[in-house]
Design an enzyme around this catalytic site. Structure first.
Site, PDB file in Angstrom:
ATOM      1  N   GLY A   1      41.268  73.986 106.721  1.00  0.00           N
ATOM      2  CA  GLY A   1      41.891  75.085 105.998  1.00  0.00           C
ATOM      3  C   GLY A   1      41.488  76.460 106.494  1.00  0.00           C
TER       4      GLY A   1
ATOM      5  N   ASP B   1      38.433  66.580 102.420  1.00  0.00           N
ATOM      6  CA  ASP B   1      38.155  65.156 102.613  1.00  0.00           C
ATOM      7  C   ASP B   1      38.033  64.915 104.118  1.00  0.00           C
ATOM      8  OD1 ASP B   1      38.442  62.334 103.045  1.00  0.00           O
ATOM      9  OD2 ASP B   1      39.371  62.148 101.071  1.00  0.00           O
ATOM     10  N   PRO B   2      36.870  64.459 104.594  1.00  0.00           N
ATOM     11  CA  PRO B   2      36.680  64.306 106.040  1.00  0.00           C
ATOM     12  C   PRO B   2      37.713  63.413 106.703  1.00  0.00           C
ATOM     13  CG  PRO B   2      34.567  64.167 104.909  1.00  0.00           C
ATOM     14  CD  PRO B   2      35.625  64.153 103.838  1.00  0.00           C
TER      15      PRO B   2
ATOM     16  N   THR C   1      42.928  78.575 108.787  1.00  0.00           N
ATOM     17  CA  THR C   1      44.038  79.531 108.815  1.00  0.00           C
ATOM     18  C   THR C   1      44.506  79.858 107.407  1.00  0.00           C
ATOM     19  OG1 THR C   1      44.710  78.600 110.953  1.00  0.00           O
ATOM     20  CG2 THR C   1      46.316  79.977 109.808  1.00  0.00           C
ATOM     21  N   TRP C   2      44.478  78.874 106.539  1.00  0.00           N
ATOM     22  CA  TRP C   2      44.854  79.092 105.131  1.00  0.00           C
ATOM     23  C   TRP C   2      43.934  80.133 104.506  1.00  0.00           C
ATOM     24  CZ3 TRP C   2      45.509  74.335 101.349  1.00  0.00           C
ATOM     25  CH2 TRP C   2      46.408  74.688 100.331  1.00  0.00           C
TER      26      TRP C   2
ATOM     27  N   HIS D   1      33.878  78.573 113.640  1.00  0.00           N
ATOM     28  CA  HIS D   1      33.607  77.179 113.284  1.00  0.00           C
ATOM     29  C   HIS D   1      32.108  76.895 113.390  1.00  0.00           C
ATOM     30  CE1 HIS D   1      37.759  76.189 112.799  1.00  0.00           C
ATOM     31  NE2 HIS D   1      38.074  76.424 114.056  1.00  0.00           N
TER      32      HIS D   1
ATOM     33  N   SER E   1      44.009  65.122 110.851  1.00  0.00           N
ATOM     34  CA  SER E   1      44.648  66.397 111.162  1.00  0.00           C
ATOM     35  C   SER E   1      44.216  66.903 112.528  1.00  0.00           C
ATOM     36  CB  SER E   1      44.306  67.427 110.079  1.00  0.00           C
ATOM     37  OG  SER E   1      44.939  68.655 110.328  1.00  0.00           O
TER      38      SER E   1
END
Length: 299
Positions: free
Chosen positions: A36, A111-112, A38-39, A91, A118
């Site tokens: 998330g 959730d990993p 960019t969100w 990151h 993704s």
């Protein structure tokens, strides 16, 4: 940078933070990949500009500071020239970042299992020219397994490492990243969000972020701004919002925003692999953190 753990991958180096001069009010968005990032950048932009219209592409306003694929001096110069409140992407976990007074550090968990799938979709979307230009085809180590279940088990079993020839993506690294924030979640400078909570109540979570950033905003305005950060709205603005658009990183910018859903791992993992995963999570995370990673709802 004394005392900080150094994180290095083929695309990033946390030592690059040494050249950045913080300002009071800065926001550092530090997330594991595909959780998330960019969100959260978009949510910060909505609050800071009080508008859904951005002056420049999001990746220029909120650059990935410690990426080695960019000109770091130019990135820092660009941030120095900004007169609005700055929000910077990384990151790098919290134990690799300078912890400065007056700065807010934001992390997003997910959730990993969803993050892993993704990431696989994202890497498949990287343009071949970008792979060659960035040296991403020169990483060491054996190629990933062809069987997706085997790739999942390799990801789950890999040990934590601050240095990786690839992206440093593993279950252990994801849990470690979030735990560096979890262990300091009582600090007023540290804020934790969860992907599932953002999906469940975006205006409410945008309000949480506003509170954390000391931004006074009416509930009605939160509702209005939150509509610009829904998955469909962001996907329709992919050429403006996707990271790496300035470097032609993706085969398709829209496919960077692939689905925005959770739970797709259920279609892949069999019972034995799920049990194996659960045992591995129990080795890596205390029960309260493990529960939050899978369910959200921080109390």
């Amino acid at each position: 940078m004394t005392g900080l753990r150094r994180y290095r991958t083929v695309v990033s180096d946390s030592a690059l933070w040494a050249g950045f001069r913080f300002r009071d009010g800065d926001v550092v968005i530090s997330t594991p990949p595909k959780c998330g990032t960019t969100w959260m950048q978009m949510l910060c932009a909505l609050l800071i500009f009080d508008s859904a219209e951005l002056p420049r592409p999001l990746t220029e306003i909120s650059p990935w500071l410690d990426a080695t694929t960019y000109d770091t001096e130019a990135v820092i110069a660009g941030l120095e020239s900004q007169r609005h409140r700055r929000f910077v992407k990384t990151h790098t976990p919290l134990d690799g970042l300078p912890f400065e007074a007056g700065v807010t550090y934001v992390c997003v968990g997910r959730d990993p299992r969803d993050a892993m799938l993704s990431f696989e979709h994202a890497t498949a979307n990287i343009h071949p020219d970008a792979i060659a230009a960035g040296g991403l085809d020169q990483h060491d180590g054996p190629p990933p397994a062809e069987d997706p279940l085997e790739r999942f088990r390799e990801w789950a079993d890999a040990e934590f490492t601050p240095e990786s020839a690839w992206f440093g993506v593993s279950l252990a690294n994801l849990v470690h990243h979030v735990r560096t924030f979890w262990d300091r979640r009582d600090s007023p400078q540290v804020v934790l969000f969860h992907y599932a909570d953002l999906k469940a109540d975006l205006p409410g979570q945008l309000g949480r972020l506003a509170t954390a950033l000391s931004i006074d905003i009416a509930r009605q305005r939160l509702e209005e701004l939150a509509t610009a950060a829904t998955f469909d709205r962001m996907r329709n603005r992919a050429d403006e919002l996707a990271p790496g658009v300035d470097a032609n990183l993706w085969r398709s910018n829209k496919d960077f925003f692939r689905s925005g859903t959770s739970g797709q791992w259920r279609d892949l993992l069999d019972h034995a692999t799920i049990e194996h995963y659960q045992r591995r999570v129990a080795e890596l995370a205390p029960p309260d953190l493990a529960e939050w990673l899978h369910r959200g709802r921080l109390r």
